[in-house]
Design a protein around this motif. Structure first.
Motif, short mmCIF file in Angstrom:
data_model
loop_
_atom_site.label_atom_id
_atom_site.label_comp_id
_atom_site.label_asym_id
_atom_site.label_seq_id
_atom_site.Cartn_x
_atom_site.Cartn_y
_atom_site.Cartn_z
N SER A 245 32.04 -42.78 60.23
CA SER A 245 31.68 -44.02 59.55
C SER A 245 32.04 -43.96 58.06
O SER A 245 31.94 -44.94 57.35
N ASN B 145 28.56 -42.99 52.37
CA ASN B 145 29.53 -43.72 53.20
C ASN B 145 30.99 -43.48 52.80
O ASN B 145 31.86 -44.25 53.15
N ARG C 277 31.42 -49.65 51.22
CA ARG C 277 30.74 -50.60 52.11
C ARG C 277 31.67 -51.78 52.44
O ARG C 277 31.81 -52.18 53.60
N GLY D 223 34.43 -50.64 54.62
CA GLY D 223 33.88 -50.42 55.97
C GLY D 223 33.71 -51.72 56.74
O GLY D 223 34.00 -51.79 57.95
N GLU D 224 33.29 -52.76 56.04
CA GLU D 224 33.15 -54.07 56.71
C GLU D 224 34.49 -54.54 57.26
O GLU D 224 34.56 -55.14 58.33
N LYS E 68 37.20 -52.51 57.86
CA LYS E 68 37.73 -51.54 58.82
C LYS E 68 36.98 -51.59 60.15
O LYS E 68 37.58 -51.55 61.22
N ASN E 69 35.66 -51.69 60.08
CA ASN E 69 34.86 -51.56 61.30
C ASN E 69 34.40 -52.89 61.88
O ASN E 69 34.02 -52.96 63.03
N ARG E 70 34.38 -53.92 61.06
CA ARG E 70 33.83 -55.19 61.56
C ARG E 70 34.80 -56.36 61.41
O ARG E 70 34.41 -57.50 61.63
N GLY E 71 36.01 -56.06 60.97
CA GLY E 71 37.00 -57.13 60.85
C GLY E 71 36.69 -58.17 59.79
O GLY E 71 37.19 -59.30 59.84
N ALA E 72 35.85 -57.78 58.82
CA ALA E 72 35.52 -58.73 57.75
C ALA E 72 36.73 -58.96 56.84
O ALA E 72 37.72 -58.23 56.91
#
Lengths: 353, 353
Positions: free
Chosen positions: B5, B30, B307, B310-311, B313-317
């Motif tokens: 993560s 993170n 953060r 990460g949004e 990379k991991n959540r397609g934001a």
């Protein structure tokens, strides 16, 4: 209680500031209130004003300024009258041999002030403007730090501001927003302090140039309600000032030298009456400083003024010219800021003025 | 210790600031250091740098920037390289899909920076400049006060300065005084912070005009060593900034509203690493405020940057465009000050830029 060694001060007007200054005269051991004159109050009103402000019972009530200036029991006069009247009455006072404590701004411009200078010099008069913070014992300590080559070093910049948020009544009716009265507005009032702070930090040298800053605010009559200016001494030494009737009360000096920094958060009127503080740092090492004054700074001013008058009256000394010169330099800078604001913020040469 | 993560950050160069930022990455739960590349250090030197700064053993050593940008184990890159190299390497990083943490000044001018903006937008890249104080929890509290209509009211002026007295070696050799490297001198370095403080106080709105102030100091190569500027938002709202390599370390914000005043004496780098203070007043009623941060402000920056990455990379934001816009506005003002200094201190129109 009056005694012979006390300097006898006459007061012109029953303005609010007279309450503060007459209290200061009462607190000063070497001065006493000997008379008051007002042209906008009746004799009865003045009597009541005298009583409620604890004037000595011997204090005389005059129905006119002329009459007070003729009074042989008046050594010196305090002038809390509009700046537009200063030149006339200060010159007349000087010609009558009265020493002068004159509120700021000392005149509407330096040409007027030079008439006061001339009258003072011709008549051996002690002059002082009524700026009080300069007499606070803290200011002497501040000056000590600012001239310390080890902890402060060469001054680089001094940034000062004095603002207060005037209420609607002030902004409509106060003499400080009226062209015919104190026509210099926030610049001649709040700005006066910031200019003196800048001069103090620069060993009382006039800057080479003065430039008004964008963003000043005028009222409908063209009076400055808020403005800033940059003073330039060349060689990388500058000051910025900010003065305003439109912003929360703030009274700050930040002076930065090559080696140290000074911060004062209440330079005009200390948060407490009998103690005052400031912060210095040399590199990032902070020190808090506190000074005590048994009597309020306005009484310190009166004591120093009365001391100088006493030297002249009782010992035949000459007037201390520092105060005329300090006020004149301040007025020169006020004029230059005004000139710059009036002329598209052009840079105004002041050295030599 | 790396986990899936964590955002994997690559570092360009072994500059001094990398010690501080890599420590911050280590502290951020993170984020992790995944690679380093330097063009002026040998592989051995980089290995030793990695070890002495506690990089994870998995961190890779690259002999070139290109190689680091090709590394699939790098999500984002921190760029502590001279501003003159930013446009080339940030654009290449964006094209390789690497998110960008870019030191200030972000570019030599806004035309260059707009190439970075374009590359970030075209490639869905999260951008942030490496200004740390903005991420200190204190700054959020300061912002709260400055936008409080009851305790602060309409902003009238904000005065900020950041100076430090650089030593002779810095003034001769640092990249910040070299035309070919960080050619914006004290303005792009110390001035960057003061401009961001001014923007913060004005809800991140660009001023209408920017004017350089008399008294600036340049070195022989024409690089700014010290200067001031006035930012004007019209309607009586202004900011003055002062930045210098020639004056004692000072890091102040004084913001004055209609109803309140804010004072911060160490806004860039708080005197203490895990707590910070500021003073507010409403009328003359003073309050001292203290905020605690368990980790230093540079780690707060890394956490927020990671953060956002990460949004994506991991959540397609989508990237948070605030940071590009904030840096761009800052650069616009830096450019305008420079333009004014270069053109006889003329007032420069910036709204709409």
């Amino acid at each position: 209680m009056a005694d012979d060694s006390q300097i006898r001060i006459g007061l012109l007007s029953c303005a609010n500031i007279v309450r503060k200054v007459s209290r200061a005269i009462n607190l000063a051991p070497n001065a006493t209130v000997s008379a008051i004159a007002s042209i906008s109050n009746s004799i009865e009103e003045m009597k009541s004003f005298a009583a409620s402000n604890n004037f000595p019972p011997t204090a005389k009530i005059h129905g006119s300024y002329e009459s007070l200036l003729e009074d042989p029991d008046v050594d010196a006069v305090y002038f809390p009258i509009p700046a537009s009247l200063h030149v006339e009455w200060a010159v007349r006072a000087a010609q009558k041999g009265k020493h002068i404590l004159l509120d700021k701004p000392v005149a509407l411009n330096v040409y007027e002030f030079d008439q006061i200078v001339e009258a003072c010099e011709a008549n051996g008069i002690q002059f002082m403007d009524g700026t009080q913070w300069i007499h606070n014992p803290r200011t002497a300590k501040i000056k000590e730090f600012l001239t310390d080559p080890v902890s402060f070093g060469q001054l680089k910049t001094v940034q000062s501001c004095f603002s207060f948020a005037a209420n609607e009544n002030f902004l409509k009716n106060d003499i400080r927003v009226k062209p015919g009265l104190d026509g210099l507005g926030a610049l001649g009032d709040a700005g006066w302090y910031t200019i003196q702070a800048s001069l103090l930090a620069n060993s009382f040298r006039l800057p080479k140039t003065v430039t008004g800053l964008p963003g000043h605010v005028l009222n409908d009559a063209g009076i400055v309600l808020s403005c800033g200016a940059l003073l330039d001494w060349e060689e990388g030494v500058t000051a910025t000032i900010y003065c305003s009737f439109l912003a929360n009360v703030t009274m700050e000096i930040t002076a930065i030298g090559r080696k140290g920094t000074l911060r004062v958060n209440d330079f005009v009127i200390p948060f407490q009456e009998t103690e005052a503080s400031f912060t210095t740092s040399t590199l990032a090492c902070l020190s808090e400083h506190k000074t005590m004054n048994e009597i309020p700074q306005e009484a310190c001013m009166v004591i120093e003024f009365a001391r100088l008058v006493g030297e002249i009256k009782n010992r035949g000394a000459k007037p201390d010219g520092f105060w005329l010169s300090f006020s004149r330099k301040t007025q020169v800078i006020v004029d230059a800021v005004k000139e710059s604001l009036d002329n598209n913020l052009e840079r105004v040469l002041v050295s030599g003025r």
